[in-house]
Design a protein around this motif. Structure first.
Motif, PDB file in Angstrom:
ATOM      1  N   LEU A  76      16.740  14.797  -9.144  1.00  0.00           N
ATOM      2  CA  LEU A  76      16.287  15.678 -10.083  1.00  0.00           C
ATOM      3  C   LEU A  76      15.467  16.959  -9.745  1.00  0.00           C
ATOM      4  N   ALA A  77      14.513  16.612  -8.822  1.00  0.00           N
ATOM      5  CA  ALA A  77      13.847  17.828  -8.352  1.00  0.00           C
ATOM      6  C   ALA A  77      14.765  18.908  -7.629  1.00  0.00           C
ATOM      7  N   ALA A  78      15.567  18.421  -6.816  1.00  0.00           N
ATOM      8  CA  ALA A  78      16.446  19.239  -6.062  1.00  0.00           C
ATOM      9  C   ALA A  78      17.636  19.928  -6.710  1.00  0.00           C
ATOM     10  N   ALA A  79      17.880  19.243  -7.844  1.00  0.00           N
ATOM     11  CA  ALA A  79      19.201  19.879  -8.553  1.00  0.00           C
ATOM     12  C   ALA A  79      19.131  21.074  -9.103  1.00  0.00           C
ATOM     13  N   GLU A  80      17.861  21.155  -9.754  1.00  0.00           N
ATOM     14  CA  GLU A  80      17.668  22.587 -10.523  1.00  0.00           C
ATOM     15  C   GLU A  80      17.944  24.156  -9.360  1.00  0.00           C
ATOM     16  N   ALA A  81      17.309  23.802  -8.354  1.00  0.00           N
ATOM     17  CA  ALA A  81      17.121  24.697  -7.150  1.00  0.00           C
ATOM     18  C   ALA A  81      18.736  24.865  -6.445  1.00  0.00           C
ATOM     19  N   PHE A  82      19.088  23.632  -6.344  1.00  0.00           N
ATOM     20  CA  PHE A  82      20.506  23.623  -5.456  1.00  0.00           C
ATOM     21  C   PHE A  82      21.670  23.915  -6.344  1.00  0.00           C
ATOM     22  N   ALA A  83      21.522  23.964  -7.604  1.00  0.00           N
ATOM     23  CA  ALA A  83      22.486  24.041  -8.462  1.00  0.00           C
ATOM     24  C   ALA A  83      24.107  23.554  -8.107  1.00  0.00           C
ATOM     25  N   PRO A  84      24.178  22.382  -8.025  1.00  0.00           N
ATOM     26  CA  PRO A  84      25.540  21.762  -7.538  1.00  0.00           C
ATOM     27  C   PRO A  84      26.672  22.137  -8.583  1.00  0.00           C
ATOM     28  N   ASP A  85      27.916  22.045  -7.854  1.00  0.00           N
ATOM     29  CA  ASP A  85      29.186  22.244  -8.667  1.00  0.00           C
ATOM     30  C   ASP A  85      29.594  20.704  -9.086  1.00  0.00           C
ATOM     31  N   ILE A  86      29.213  19.785  -8.218  1.00  0.00           N
ATOM     32  CA  ILE A  86      29.518  18.586  -8.477  1.00  0.00           C
ATOM     33  C   ILE A  86      28.349  17.593  -8.014  1.00  0.00           C
ATOM     34  N   ALA A  87      28.209  16.659  -8.571  1.00  0.00           N
ATOM     35  CA  ALA A  87      27.062  15.603  -8.229  1.00  0.00           C
ATOM     36  C   ALA A  87      27.748  14.103  -8.330  1.00  0.00           C
ATOM     37  N   PHE A  88      27.585  13.416  -6.977  1.00  0.00           N
ATOM     38  CA  PHE A  88      27.952  12.138  -7.304  1.00  0.00           C
ATOM     39  C   PHE A  88      26.796  11.312  -7.425  1.00  0.00           C
ATOM     40  N   LEU A  89      26.590  10.511  -8.028  1.00  0.00           N
ATOM     41  CA  LEU A  89      25.220   9.791  -8.527  1.00  0.00           C
ATOM     42  C   LEU A  89      25.507   8.423  -8.581  1.00  0.00           C
ATOM     43  N   ASP A  90      24.612   7.678  -7.790  1.00  0.00           N
ATOM     44  CA  ASP A  90      24.674   6.096  -7.891  1.00  0.00           C
ATOM     45  C   ASP A  90      23.965   5.766  -9.273  1.00  0.00           C
ATOM     46  N   ILE A  91      24.383   4.656  -9.837  1.00  0.00           N
ATOM     47  CA  ILE A  91      23.682   4.194 -10.997  1.00  0.00           C
ATOM     48  C   ILE A  91      22.357   3.632 -10.546  1.00  0.00           C
ATOM     49  N   GLY A  92      22.462   2.664  -9.553  1.00  0.00           N
ATOM     50  CA  GLY A  92      21.395   1.799  -9.338  1.00  0.00           C
ATOM     51  C   GLY A  92      20.320   2.577  -8.380  1.00  0.00           C
ATOM     52  N   LEU A  93      19.916   3.716  -8.759  1.00  0.00           N
ATOM     53  CA  LEU A  93      18.921   4.434  -7.960  1.00  0.00           C
ATOM     54  C   LEU A  93      17.573   4.057  -8.178  1.00  0.00           C
ATOM     55  N   PRO A  94      16.579   4.025  -7.287  1.00  0.00           N
ATOM     56  CA  PRO A  94      15.327   3.757  -7.398  1.00  0.00           C
ATOM     57  C   PRO A  94      14.668   4.852  -7.931  1.00  0.00           C
ATOM     58  N   GLN A  95      13.547   4.457  -8.786  1.00  0.00           N
ATOM     59  CA  GLN A  95      12.594   5.306  -9.490  1.00  0.00           C
ATOM     60  C   GLN A  95      13.306   5.989 -10.671  1.00  0.00           C
ATOM     61  N   LEU A  96      14.414   6.499 -10.676  1.00  0.00           N
ATOM     62  CA  LEU A  96      15.166   7.092 -11.895  1.00  0.00           C
ATOM     63  C   LEU A  96      16.690   6.687 -11.869  1.00  0.00           C
TER      64      LEU A  96
END
Length: 351
Positions: free
Chosen positions: A262-282
């Protein structure tokens, strides 16, 4: 697989040795994935969570998928496979992935319990509003006392130590449950040991679906370089995928927990994000919701990557803001297809 890695390390300059080791590892990985998937399905059966999604299906496509899945093992055993289906279209109401799984299980069983160079036949006939599918072999057969138990969990027709290719004894039990969920039946027949076996499936027929209006041809795709966010706590897996994507020219950012992503996404501005569901912390669901609240990311393609593939899991992902839901293990070929613009779901793990 460990031996294959050793071969690749010791013979780093020998291309042929590396290719051979890679082929061995690929075969063993497919077998491992199949065993794990079977065990997951056992859990779903025992907890009553095994479900199917029904739609209009053409028998030819279901059989084609099953044969394609089973063919490498059949050919590896030097068996002769014949397929005979009705010349006219045959329509079913069911889950294409699960019906193909049933048939591939039966074909793999036939190949497994038939001596090299044997004969296997898959035949389909229609009559009385039913489809009859038969898988026959000239293999080791089934003892009369086993016929009544062959569909029970963890039952194996041949449990001798010499038969190294025996599985968990789960496939036939799973096949019966899946056939029953489609409103059908499955039976086993054999004249005895050494006289082959036959498995017969009866399924209700369905009417042909209404014809759809032709869709305009899609414009040709052009390859473009993308900004890809990968968020997964499986460090080896995600770093390996990141290396492959970077080698293709894509810009990649890797995070190992939801807060980092989440912290990296705003500055990185990805076209595509592959997100694991079982992530730690969030977790991945909350991460997707948070990303969708960022104006710059509302049009990014979000892909949920998870070990759960039931309908309720897919719906939960879509409700959280994901565009696609894929089930682990996700292959690099599938990732490439998504990057190229294919947005079809991978409903269940493919063998």
């Amino acid at each position: 697989m460990r031996t294959g890695l050793d071969i690749m390390r010791i013979n780093a300059a020998d291309g042929k040795a590396i290719d051979k080791a890679r082929a061995i590892m690929e075969r063993q990985l497919k077998q491992m994935v199949r065993l794990v998937d079977d065990l997951l399905d056992v859990s779903r059966i025992n907890t009553g969570k095994l479900t199917i999604s029904k739609e209009g299906l053409d028998l030819q496509s279901v059989v084609g998928d099953a044969v394609e899945s089973a063919r490498p093992f059949i050919e590896g055993q030097n068996h002769e496979l014949t397929v005979s289906l009705p010349p006219q279209p045959v329509w079913l109401l069911g889950d294409a992935t699960r019906l193909a799984q049933v048939l591939s299980n039966l074909l793999n069983n036939a190949a497994k319990y038939t001596v090299r160079g044997g004969r296997i036949a898959l035949e389909g006939t229609v009559g009385g509003g039913q489809l009859k599918l038969s898988v026959r072999d000239n293999g080791i057969g089934i003892a009369p006392q086993m016929l009544g138990h062959i569909f029970e969990m963890f039952t194996q027709a041949d449990s001798s130590l010499e038969r190294s290719s025996a599985g968990l004894g789960v496939g036939l039990s799973l096949a019966r449950r899946l056939v029953e969920l489609h409103g059908g039946t499955i039976q086993a027949f054999s004249k005895g040991l050494g006289q082959g076996s036959e498995f017969v499936i009866l399924l209700p027929l369905a009417g042909a679906p209404a014809a759809e209006a032709p869709r305009p041809a899609a414009p040709p795709r052009t390859r473009r370089l993308l900004r890809v966010l990968l968020a997964d706590d499986n460090v080896d897996f995600v770093n390996g995928i990141g290396t492959l994507l970077r080698s293709m020219g894509h810009t990649v950012h890797i995070s190992h927990d939801g807060v980092q992503a989440l912290a990296a996404a705003e500055a990185f501005a990805p076209d595509i994000a592959f997100l694991d569901i079982g992530l730690p912390q969030l977790n991945g669901y909350d991460l997707a919701r948070a990303l969708r609240r960022q104006p710059a990311l509302r049009r990014a393609l979000l892909v949920a990557v998870t070990g759960w593939g039931q309908q309720k899991d897919r719906q939960q992902a879509f409700d959280a803001g994901f565009d696609l839901h894929v089930v682990k293990p996700i292959s690099f070929e599938r990732i490439q297809a998504i990057l190229a613009g294919e947005r079809q779901e991978q409903v269940l793990t493919q063998y």
